[in-house]
Write a protein that holds these residues in place. Structure first.
Motif, PDB file in Angstrom:
ATOM      1  N   SER A  30       0.382  87.754 -59.829  1.00  0.00           N
ATOM      2  CA  SER A  30      -0.811  87.303 -59.139  1.00  0.00           C
ATOM      3  C   SER A  30      -0.405  86.593 -57.872  1.00  0.00           C
ATOM      4  CB  SER A  30      -1.640  86.362 -60.031  1.00  0.00           C
ATOM      5  OG  SER A  30      -0.916  85.194 -60.324  1.00  0.00           O
ATOM      6  N   GLY A  31      -1.379  86.477 -56.956  1.00  0.00           N
ATOM      7  CA  GLY A  31      -1.072  85.813 -55.704  1.00  0.00           C
ATOM      8  C   GLY A  31      -0.364  86.750 -54.742  1.00  0.00           C
ATOM      9  N   VAL A  47      -5.233  88.767 -50.955  1.00  0.00           N
ATOM     10  CA  VAL A  47      -5.016  89.748 -52.010  1.00  0.00           C
ATOM     11  C   VAL A  47      -6.112  90.804 -51.899  1.00  0.00           C
ATOM     12  CG1 VAL A  47      -5.103  90.131 -54.502  1.00  0.00           C
ATOM     13  CG2 VAL A  47      -3.872  88.154 -53.582  1.00  0.00           C
ATOM     14  N   HIS A  90     -14.910  84.519 -50.227  1.00  0.00           N
ATOM     15  CA  HIS A  90     -13.572  84.432 -50.833  1.00  0.00           C
ATOM     16  C   HIS A  90     -12.545  85.036 -49.872  1.00  0.00           C
ATOM     17  CE1 HIS A  90     -16.220  83.975 -54.308  1.00  0.00           C
ATOM     18  NE2 HIS A  90     -15.209  83.452 -54.975  1.00  0.00           N
ATOM     19  N   ASP A  96      -9.517  84.598 -49.476  1.00  0.00           N
ATOM     20  CA  ASP A  96      -8.190  84.867 -50.026  1.00  0.00           C
ATOM     21  C   ASP A  96      -8.150  86.101 -50.924  1.00  0.00           C
ATOM     22  OD1 ASP A  96      -7.231  82.640 -48.724  1.00  0.00           O
ATOM     23  OD2 ASP A  96      -7.510  81.315 -50.448  1.00  0.00           O
ATOM     24  N   ILE A  97      -9.323  86.626 -51.270  1.00  0.00           N
ATOM     25  CA  ILE A  97      -9.411  87.823 -52.109  1.00  0.00           C
ATOM     26  C   ILE A  97     -10.396  88.773 -51.455  1.00  0.00           C
ATOM     27  CG2 ILE A  97      -9.896  88.780 -54.401  1.00  0.00           C
ATOM     28  CD1 ILE A  97      -9.556  85.952 -55.539  1.00  0.00           C
ATOM     29  N   HIS A  99      -8.362  84.868 -69.251  1.00  0.00           N
ATOM     30  CA  HIS A  99      -8.906  84.760 -67.895  1.00  0.00           C
ATOM     31  C   HIS A  99     -10.397  84.473 -67.872  1.00  0.00           C
ATOM     32  CE1 HIS A  99      -5.204  85.934 -65.964  1.00  0.00           C
ATOM     33  NE2 HIS A  99      -5.168  87.101 -66.592  1.00  0.00           N
ATOM     34  N   HIS A 132      -2.742  92.197 -59.718  1.00  0.00           N
ATOM     35  CA  HIS A 132      -3.375  90.908 -59.448  1.00  0.00           C
ATOM     36  C   HIS A 132      -4.483  90.643 -60.472  1.00  0.00           C
ATOM     37  CE1 HIS A 132      -1.230  90.838 -55.623  1.00  0.00           C
ATOM     38  NE2 HIS A 132      -1.689  92.063 -55.395  1.00  0.00           N
ATOM     39  N   GLU A 135      -5.324  88.008 -62.205  1.00  0.00           N
ATOM     40  CA  GLU A 135      -6.038  86.740 -62.096  1.00  0.00           C
ATOM     41  C   GLU A 135      -7.122  86.826 -61.034  1.00  0.00           C
ATOM     42  OE1 GLU A 135      -5.089  82.052 -61.071  1.00  0.00           O
ATOM     43  OE2 GLU A 135      -3.471  83.385 -61.727  1.00  0.00           O
ATOM     44  N   GLU A 136      -6.770  87.391 -59.880  1.00  0.00           N
ATOM     45  CA  GLU A 136      -7.749  87.525 -58.811  1.00  0.00           C
ATOM     46  C   GLU A 136      -8.833  88.549 -59.185  1.00  0.00           C
ATOM     47  OE1 GLU A 136      -4.009  85.944 -57.009  1.00  0.00           O
ATOM     48  OE2 GLU A 136      -4.503  87.530 -58.440  1.00  0.00           O
ATOM     49  N   GLU A 165     -11.244  86.889 -61.331  1.00  0.00           N
ATOM     50  CA  GLU A 165     -12.088  85.983 -60.561  1.00  0.00           C
ATOM     51  C   GLU A 165     -13.270  86.728 -59.949  1.00  0.00           C
ATOM     52  OE1 GLU A 165     -11.831  82.774 -56.856  1.00  0.00           O
ATOM     53  OE2 GLU A 165      -9.997  83.461 -57.845  1.00  0.00           O
TER      54      GLU A 165
END
Length: 431
Positions: free
Chosen positions: A26-27, A34, A56, A58-59, A111, A311, A313-314, A317
């Motif tokens: 992730s990340g 991402v 968002h 960052d994603i 998650h 990814h 985790e993202e 999200e």
């Protein structure tokens, strides 16, 4: 016993396993956003993705319409095996067990545990197997009855509470106007009969430990088939395909009076018979037991994170924002025109105007919310495609030849069990 690709899927479905898990990276160490790929066919998906991306930075999610139904499921399995699957995908709930067996979804229990309380237990259970969650519910289809309110009132018929009431209403109307038909239960409607049988108390599939039980040919399921065949034999219902030009004409001219389906039905009818707006109403689906308001789901879909995502985790999200947040749930309701699985979306719905098909039914969403409180999940098996084909063939033959409809259940069960055993499942048949 069968070997699966995802350890959690193996645990959930009671199959022998090897310890292979989805990617867990992730990340992005480069400092760049991402980027995720999301397959979804639902109307408004691009608008939903745009809203997420705007909030968002960052994603960033890229939406691809891969089509729905069996085509989408097959594409997803093929893409995973070819190494080019998306990070997330919208999956019909009927296909989710098959996706799990194929190793497509990642176990996202850790998650998404923080949003479980955002959903009714019946909705969450559709995506959770043996304590492992493989998807977040997006939209649900609590079953309900759409009926021509004007014609019912004309003949002095009340909305039916029980299925016997439904039959009695059909007979009363038919006696006064033989040109009217209560409903058409299409011969390819296995996905309708399964939840109606579940409402009666028969689960066509269930799993415990390492064993799947297949009870498609159960006593209560056969009683369900006998009940509707009796209605058909008495000319009270048809068994023709729905949403064809002929069927749509009947909707428009008022000779097709009800559609026992789900809370998504008004949008469908409004799309093919807009001139009938104001003449329809929605009521709870008729019950087998007058004291038991429980219904099952027809239709509904959920979002998975694929086991190949780099990814997860993202991806989780985004899935949580879309399906569990108030903003996302409201978009599912108003942009996607679905009935949100999230309780917040269902609450928002109660404050809105009724669907365009029934502007006069101002308590529409209150009725739907009450229906949704009394739902039970349907456990779908890992080979629903086999069940669909076998049921349709057998029902077509039964209607054409005048043989018992219940025998279609025997043929379907035989085909499903044989296929599952061939695939290596441990199977037993219902008592």
């Amino acid at each position: 016993m069968r070997t699966a690709r995802n350890t959690a899927a193996v645990l959930a479905l009671g199959l022998a396993s090897i310890a292979i898990t989805g990617c867990s990276a992730s990340g992005d160490d480069t400092g760049e956003p991402v980027t995720l790929e999301y397959w979804a066919w639902a109307p408004g998906s691009q608008e939903e993705v745009d809203a997420f991306n705007a909030s968002h930075p960052d994603i960033q999610v890229k939406h691809i319409d891969a089509g729905g139904g069996e085509t989408s499921s097959a594409k997803l399995i093929t893409a995973l095996r070819a190494g080019n699957a998306p990070d997330l995908a919208l999956v019909e709930n009927t296909a989710l067990p098959r996706m799990i067996v194929s190793g497509v979804p990642l176990d996202i229990t850790d998650h998404v545990a923080d949003v479980q309380e955002n959903f009714a237990p019946g909705s969450w259970e559709q995506t959770t197997f043996d304590g492992h969650t493989f998807a977040i519910p997006q939209d649900v289809g609590p079953m309900a009855l759409l009926y021509r309110q004007d014609i019912f009132e004309k003949f002095g018929v009340e909305p039916p509470v029980t299925w016997q009431d439904y039959r009695d209403a059909a007979a009363t109307i038919k006696e006064q106007d033989p040109s009217l038909t209560m409903a058409s239960l299409s011969t390819d409607g296995w996905g309708w009969y399964a939840p109606v049988a579940a409402q009666a108390g028969d689960d066509w599939w269930s799993v415990e430990g390492e064993t799947w039980t297949v009870d498609i040919d159960g006593d209560k399921s056969r009683q369900v088939m006998d009940f509707f065949q009796d209605m058909y034999d008495d000319g009270l219902i048809a068994a023709d395909p729905i949403l064809t030009p002929t069927y749509n004409k009947q909707l428009n001219d008022g000779t097709m009076l009800t559609w026992p389906s789900a809370v998504w039905a008004p949008g469908v009818i409004e799309g093919v018979a807009p001139s009938t707006a104001g003449k329809w109403a929605l009521a709870p689906l008729p019950r087998w037991d007058a004291d038991d308001p429980t219904v099952s789901f027809q239709g509904g879909s959920s979002v998975i994170v694929t086991s190949s995502s780099e990814h997860p985790e993202e991806a989780a999200e985004f899935a949580k924002w879309l399906n569990a947040s108030e903003e996302g749930a409201e978009m599912i309701l108003n942009v996607q025109n679905g009935y949100p699985a999230a309780l917040s979306g269902q609450e928002i719905a109660t404050e809105q105007d009724p669907p365009a098909l029934m502007p006069q039914q101002t308590d529409y969403y209150e009725i739907v919310a009450e229906i949704a409180k009394n739902t039970k999940p349907v456990t779908w098996g890992p080979n629903t495609d086999v069940a669909a084909a076998a049921f349709t063939d057998a029902m077509n033959a039964a209607v054409q030849n005048g043989t018992p409809w219940a025998d279609a259940l025997t043929a379907t069960q035989d085909a499903v069990v044989a296929d599952m055993k061939e695939q290596g499942f441990t199977v037993k048949e219902g008592d």
